[in-house]
Design a protein around this motif. Structure first.
Motif, mmCIF file in Angstrom:
data_model
loop_
_atom_site.group_PDB
_atom_site.id
_atom_site.type_symbol
_atom_site.label_atom_id
_atom_site.label_comp_id
_atom_site.label_asym_id
_atom_site.label_seq_id
_atom_site.Cartn_x
_atom_site.Cartn_y
_atom_site.Cartn_z
ATOM 1 N N TYR A 27 23.001 120.769 -17.115
ATOM 2 C CA TYR A 27 23.089 119.296 -17.092
ATOM 3 C C TYR A 27 23.372 118.555 -18.423
ATOM 4 O O TYR A 27 22.984 119.446 -19.433
ATOM 5 N N GLU A 28 23.489 117.439 -18.551
ATOM 6 C CA GLU A 28 23.664 116.498 -19.623
ATOM 7 C C GLU A 28 22.974 115.324 -19.463
ATOM 8 O O GLU A 28 23.182 114.948 -18.367
ATOM 9 N N ASP A 29 22.332 115.078 -20.454
ATOM 10 C CA ASP A 29 21.771 113.372 -20.538
ATOM 11 C C ASP A 29 21.989 112.896 -21.677
ATOM 12 O O ASP A 29 22.809 113.510 -22.854
ATOM 13 N N ASP A 30 21.266 111.697 -22.160
ATOM 14 C CA ASP A 30 21.493 111.209 -23.309
ATOM 15 C C ASP A 30 21.028 111.651 -24.634
ATOM 16 O O ASP A 30 21.697 111.566 -25.662
ATOM 17 N N GLU A 31 20.213 112.820 -24.426
ATOM 18 C CA GLU A 31 19.466 113.258 -25.388
ATOM 19 C C GLU A 31 20.153 114.872 -25.768
ATOM 20 O O GLU A 31 20.041 115.305 -26.991
ATOM 21 N N GLN A 32 20.418 115.586 -24.703
ATOM 22 C CA GLN A 32 21.116 116.806 -24.884
ATOM 23 C C GLN A 32 21.786 117.328 -23.865
ATOM 24 O O GLN A 32 21.951 116.792 -22.627
ATOM 25 N N LYS A 33 22.360 118.447 -24.035
ATOM 26 C CA LYS A 33 23.098 119.349 -23.183
ATOM 27 C C LYS A 33 22.207 120.455 -23.020
ATOM 28 O O LYS A 33 21.779 121.084 -23.941
ATOM 29 N N ILE A 57 17.691 129.639 -21.228
ATOM 30 C CA ILE A 57 17.896 128.140 -21.214
ATOM 31 C C ILE A 57 18.376 127.630 -22.487
ATOM 32 O O ILE A 57 17.423 128.142 -23.548
ATOM 33 N N TRP A 58 19.240 127.020 -22.818
ATOM 34 C CA TRP A 58 19.800 126.717 -24.237
ATOM 35 C C TRP A 58 20.023 125.465 -24.399
ATOM 36 O O TRP A 58 20.764 124.532 -23.681
ATOM 37 N N PHE A 59 18.931 124.646 -25.138
ATOM 38 C CA PHE A 59 19.155 123.271 -25.455
ATOM 39 C C PHE A 59 20.078 122.898 -26.661
ATOM 40 O O PHE A 59 19.830 123.712 -27.782
ATOM 41 N N PHE A 60 20.690 122.068 -26.499
ATOM 42 C CA PHE A 60 21.448 121.443 -27.376
ATOM 43 C C PHE A 60 21.429 119.851 -27.832
ATOM 44 O O PHE A 60 22.131 119.249 -27.071
ATOM 45 N N PRO A 61 20.321 119.647 -28.498
ATOM 46 C CA PRO A 61 20.121 117.893 -28.651
ATOM 47 C C PRO A 61 21.359 117.353 -29.326
ATOM 48 O O PRO A 61 21.893 118.229 -30.351
ATOM 49 N N LYS A 62 21.531 116.247 -28.984
ATOM 50 C CA LYS A 62 22.876 115.586 -29.438
ATOM 51 C C LYS A 62 22.801 115.065 -30.711
ATOM 52 O O LYS A 62 23.730 115.009 -31.552
ATOM 53 N N ASN A 63 21.962 114.778 -31.093
ATOM 54 C CA ASN A 63 21.645 114.209 -32.570
ATOM 55 C C ASN A 63 20.591 114.962 -33.397
ATOM 56 O O ASN A 63 20.046 114.383 -34.402
ATOM 57 N N LYS A 64 20.617 116.266 -33.453
ATOM 58 C CA LYS A 64 19.851 117.144 -34.145
ATOM 59 C C LYS A 64 20.704 118.254 -34.768
ATOM 60 O O LYS A 64 21.793 118.784 -33.951
ATOM 61 N N ILE A 87 26.395 119.933 -30.811
ATOM 62 C CA ILE A 87 27.535 120.843 -29.960
ATOM 63 C C ILE A 87 28.613 119.690 -29.707
ATOM 64 O O ILE A 87 28.304 118.508 -29.450
ATOM 65 N N SER A 88 29.876 120.031 -29.767
ATOM 66 C CA SER A 88 31.060 119.244 -29.503
ATOM 67 C C SER A 88 31.192 119.017 -27.817
ATOM 68 O O SER A 88 30.863 120.055 -27.096
ATOM 69 N N ASP A 89 32.135 118.364 -27.504
ATOM 70 C CA ASP A 89 32.310 118.056 -26.079
ATOM 71 C C ASP A 89 33.158 119.521 -25.711
ATOM 72 O O ASP A 89 33.190 119.670 -24.206
ATOM 73 N N LYS A 90 33.704 120.050 -26.471
ATOM 74 C CA LYS A 90 34.226 121.460 -26.328
ATOM 75 C C LYS A 90 33.396 122.607 -26.540
ATOM 76 O O LYS A 90 33.887 123.804 -26.483
ATOM 77 N N ASN A 91 32.104 122.254 -26.399
ATOM 78 C CA ASN A 91 31.344 123.455 -26.669
ATOM 79 C C ASN A 91 31.412 124.267 -27.831
ATOM 80 O O ASN A 91 31.136 125.603 -27.855
#
Length: 172
Positions: A27-33, A57-64, A87-91
């Protein structure tokens, strides 16, 4: 049920460093993928180097400037943190060399400092990147010590209750 994807790590000079196979986006939300993998393989420098056994499970915070692997079937290491670009939109992300290994007891070990110090010159990290990397390491030390967010038992229990995560863990 879950579409297989690859996550690619590059160095700062845009050279491909690693490809992580057998992952899926939960899943993806406002904070992370949030990705997952079961027995993922890592191809490093064009050669298959290893297969990581078990579920992560691998967390990719969007602004970290980090991402966190949570090993569900852990032995000693519970988390593995990569200091890296978001991480980019292309992973795809840029790997900044420093890693942090967190054990079940909350003790952590900072890895690959020599690689970072070598590569910051080799790949021409600008001063902003270098300062942000050190700030990120300091931030992570505090988050780990205070058992915040990803290192908090209740937070992780809630992640496991997410519908997609639950389905992935319990798939046959």
């Amino acid at each position: 049920m879950f579409e297989a994807i690859e996550i690619k790590a590059y160095k700062n000079d845009n050279k491909l460093s690693k490809i992580f196979s057998n992952g899926c986006l939960l899943y993806e939300d406002d904070e992370q993928k949030v990705f997952a993998s079961n027995n993922y393989s890592v191809i490093e420098d064009g050669k298959k180097t290893f297969i990581n056994k078990g579920k992560e499970i691998w967390f990719f915070p969007k602004n970290k400037l980090f991402n966190i692997m949570w090993f569900l079937e852990q032995n000693k290491t519970l988390f593995f943190i990569n200091i890296a670009s978001p991480i980019s939109d292309k992973n795809i992300y840029i790997d900044y060399d420093i890693d942090i290994k967190v054990n079940k007891d909350g003790q952590y070990q900072i890895l690959d400092l020599a690689n970072f110090n070598k590569n910051r010159f080799l790949y021409k990290y600008d001063e902003t990147i270098v300062n942000n990397v050190w700030d990120t390491v300091d931030e992570l030390k505090k988050i780990i010590k205070n058992k915040e967010k990803w290192f908090n038992k209740k937070y992780l229990e809630n992640i496991l209750k997410n519908e997609s995560v639950y389905k992935w863990i319990n798939q046959e």
